[in-house]
Write an enzyme that holds these catalytic residues in place. Structure first.
Site: not given
Length: 177
Positions: A37-38, A55
């Site tokens: 996850a960025t 998410h």
């Protein structure tokens, strides 16, 4: 949808197109997935925090999550399946880190070069999510145009090194490659 034999897949789409859910479905049958996850969470941005939480809740419990780590570093250590979500938030962070919003275009080129090289060299299953922002109006601000241009060029380069590419529109995948 199960993962195919190809090792690298690029998933493009607009906001709320269903690109992340499609990417997750591609890896649904994988016994283990590393979710990279960025997004960098701003604790004062409750709307974005809710989006990130959605998410997180959607991911299977047996998936491992890596957050806020440079993708090039993570991709240097292959696992059987990795989902990188998403390139847009990564690019924004790189533009911030290099103070590139008002700098000449191409300031983040070394970061993009390194990412493309890491994707191309990755020997295991890799699914990458990235926003497609080039189908709308030309942004009114320099920063908006910079982001649109940089992500467009980066998406082209990633598509070249990926085995498959999909465009997600209204939750429906259109296979590009």
């Amino acid at each position: 949808m199960s993962a195919s034999a190809e090792s690298r897949t690029l998933i493009l789409g607009g906001a709320r197109s269903g690109k992340s859910a499609f990417a997750e479905d591609l890896l649904a049958d994988a016994p283990a997935v590393r979710y990279l996850a960025t997004a960098v969470l701003d604790p004062t941005d409750h709307d974005f925090a809710d989006r990130i939480d959605g998410h997180r809740r959607r991911r299977p419990a047996h998936w491992s999550t890596v957050e806020n780590v440079e993708p090039v570093t993570v991709l240097a250590n292959p696992t059987p399946a990795t989902l990188l979500d998403d390139i847009g938030t990564w690019l924004t962070a790189r533009l911030d880190a290099r103070n590139a919003w008002d700098a000449p275009r191409g300031t983040v080129a070394p970061d993009c070069d390194a990412l493309v090289a890491a994707v191309e060299a990755y020997p295991q299953r890799l699914v990458i999510v990235s926003p497609e922002v080039g189908m709308g109006v030309i942004p009114a601000t320099r920063s908006g145009r910079l982001f649109r241009d940089e992500i467009g060029t980066l998406n082209q380069r990633l598509a070249q090194v990926c085995d498959q590419a999909y465009l997600i529109v209204a939750g429906l995948p259109v296979r590009l490659k």
